[in-house]
Design a protein around this motif. Structure first.
Motif, short mmCIF file in Angstrom:
data_model
loop_
_atom_site.label_atom_id
_atom_site.label_comp_id
_atom_site.label_asym_id
_atom_site.label_seq_id
_atom_site.Cartn_x
_atom_site.Cartn_y
_atom_site.Cartn_z
N LEU A 131 7.78 12.88 2.66
CA LEU A 131 8.01 14.32 2.77
C LEU A 131 8.99 14.64 3.90
O LEU A 131 9.84 15.53 3.77
CB LEU A 131 6.68 15.04 2.99
N CYS A 132 8.86 13.92 4.99
CA CYS A 132 9.72 14.17 6.16
C CYS A 132 11.17 13.84 5.83
O CYS A 132 12.07 14.69 6.01
CB CYS A 132 9.23 13.33 7.33
N ILE A 133 11.42 12.63 5.35
CA ILE A 133 12.80 12.21 5.07
C ILE A 133 13.39 13.02 3.93
O ILE A 133 14.54 13.49 3.99
CB ILE A 133 12.84 10.71 4.74
N GLY A 134 12.60 13.18 2.86
CA GLY A 134 13.10 13.95 1.72
C GLY A 134 13.39 15.39 2.09
O GLY A 134 14.38 15.98 1.65
N GLY A 186 13.36 10.38 -0.28
CA GLY A 186 11.94 10.42 0.04
C GLY A 186 11.19 9.23 -0.53
O GLY A 186 10.35 8.62 0.16
N ILE A 187 11.49 8.87 -1.79
CA ILE A 187 10.84 7.71 -2.41
C ILE A 187 11.21 6.42 -1.68
O ILE A 187 10.38 5.53 -1.48
CB ILE A 187 11.22 7.62 -3.90
N ALA A 188 12.48 6.33 -1.25
CA ALA A 188 12.92 5.16 -0.48
C ALA A 188 12.14 5.06 0.83
O ALA A 188 11.76 3.96 1.26
CB ALA A 188 14.42 5.25 -0.20
N ALA A 189 11.89 6.21 1.47
CA ALA A 189 11.10 6.21 2.71
C ALA A 189 9.67 5.76 2.44
O ALA A 189 9.07 5.07 3.26
CB ALA A 189 11.12 7.61 3.32
N ALA A 235 0.86 -1.18 0.00
CA ALA A 235 0.00 0.00 0.00
C ALA A 235 0.90 1.23 0.00
O ALA A 235 1.23 1.78 1.05
CB ALA A 235 -0.93 -0.02 1.21
N LEU A 236 1.31 1.66 -1.19
CA LEU A 236 2.28 2.75 -1.29
C LEU A 236 1.71 4.09 -0.87
O LEU A 236 2.28 4.80 -0.05
CB LEU A 236 2.81 2.85 -2.73
N GLY A 250 2.81 6.72 4.53
CA GLY A 250 3.89 6.65 3.55
C GLY A 250 4.23 8.01 2.96
O GLY A 250 5.41 8.36 2.83
N ILE A 251 3.21 8.77 2.62
CA ILE A 251 3.44 10.09 2.02
C ILE A 251 4.09 11.04 3.03
O ILE A 251 5.01 11.79 2.69
CB ILE A 251 2.12 10.67 1.49
#
Length: 208
Positions: free
Chosen positions: A72-75, A100-103, A61-62, A67-68
């Protein structure tokens, strides 16, 4: 905090506008989850499985809120950190987006793993077959209604719905045996006939 924000360059501030609110939301979600308020069912996830429905809905469940927010936080923080170095700005932005995508994928895998752990810990009513239990809520006769029984199942003392084929109601406190599980997943029980000699056996002996 204001002094730190004032020391950021323009691009870092843009990433800060993304990172700070998403971090606050992520912390709130974590706190709510600790207190049992923010589980998967109440998370308002708008999930999109990466696998087709033919796989049984076991895909990642991406695009969930968690997930979003994690993306945003990590990126965002990655961008703030990298743009504060001598690294090329375009490269720093690309690396931040990748982080961010990896997170996003990491959170999807984490939630999938948690879901599997929760599923493996659920009680399987099939394990109740042949076990004895005590009636908690009277069970109507001839499958005309549903009552409840107390039973020890998978080392847990639990309350489960039950029906019976018997012609008379099974009253509260009576001892029953689970004989089958119907299509709805409800236990089907039958009364255990006690003799006068074992009528006063403590309830603890009935727990399997």
């Amino acid at each position: 905090m204001l002094a730190w924000f004032g020391s950021l360059n323009q691009l870092q501030r843009i990433f800060a506008y993304i990172a700070i609110p998403s971090t606050v939301i992520l912390l709130l979600q974590t706190i709510l989850l600790i207190f049992g308020i923010g589980d998967d069912d109440a998370d308002m996830d708008t999930s999109v499985d990466t696998d087709s429905t033919e796989t049984g809905g076991d895909g990642l469940a991406l695009f969930s809120i968690r997930g979003i927010v994690a993306m945003l936080c990590i990126g965002g923080w990655c961008g703030i950190a990298l743009l504060g170095t001598e690294m090329n700005r375009i490269l720093a932005i690309i690396i931040s987006v990748i982080a961010g995508i990896a997170a996003l994928f990491g959170m999807a895998y984490l939630m999938k793993a948690v879901s599997k752990l929760q599923s493996s810990g659920n009680i399987s009513v099939e394990n109740a077959l042949g076990k004895t239990a005590q009636v908690y809520i009277p069970i109507p006769p001839a499958l005309s209604g549903c009552g409840k029984i107390n039973i020890t199942l998978q080392e847990k003392y639990t309350e489960l719905p039950a029906v019976t084929n018997e012609s008379e109601q099974i009253r509260t406190g009576e001892t029953v045996r689970v004989v089958s599980v119907n299509e709805a997943g409800t236990l089907v029980v039958e009364r255990i006939m006690r003799s006068a000699s074992n009528e006063d056996i403590p309830d603890a002996t009935l727990k399997n």
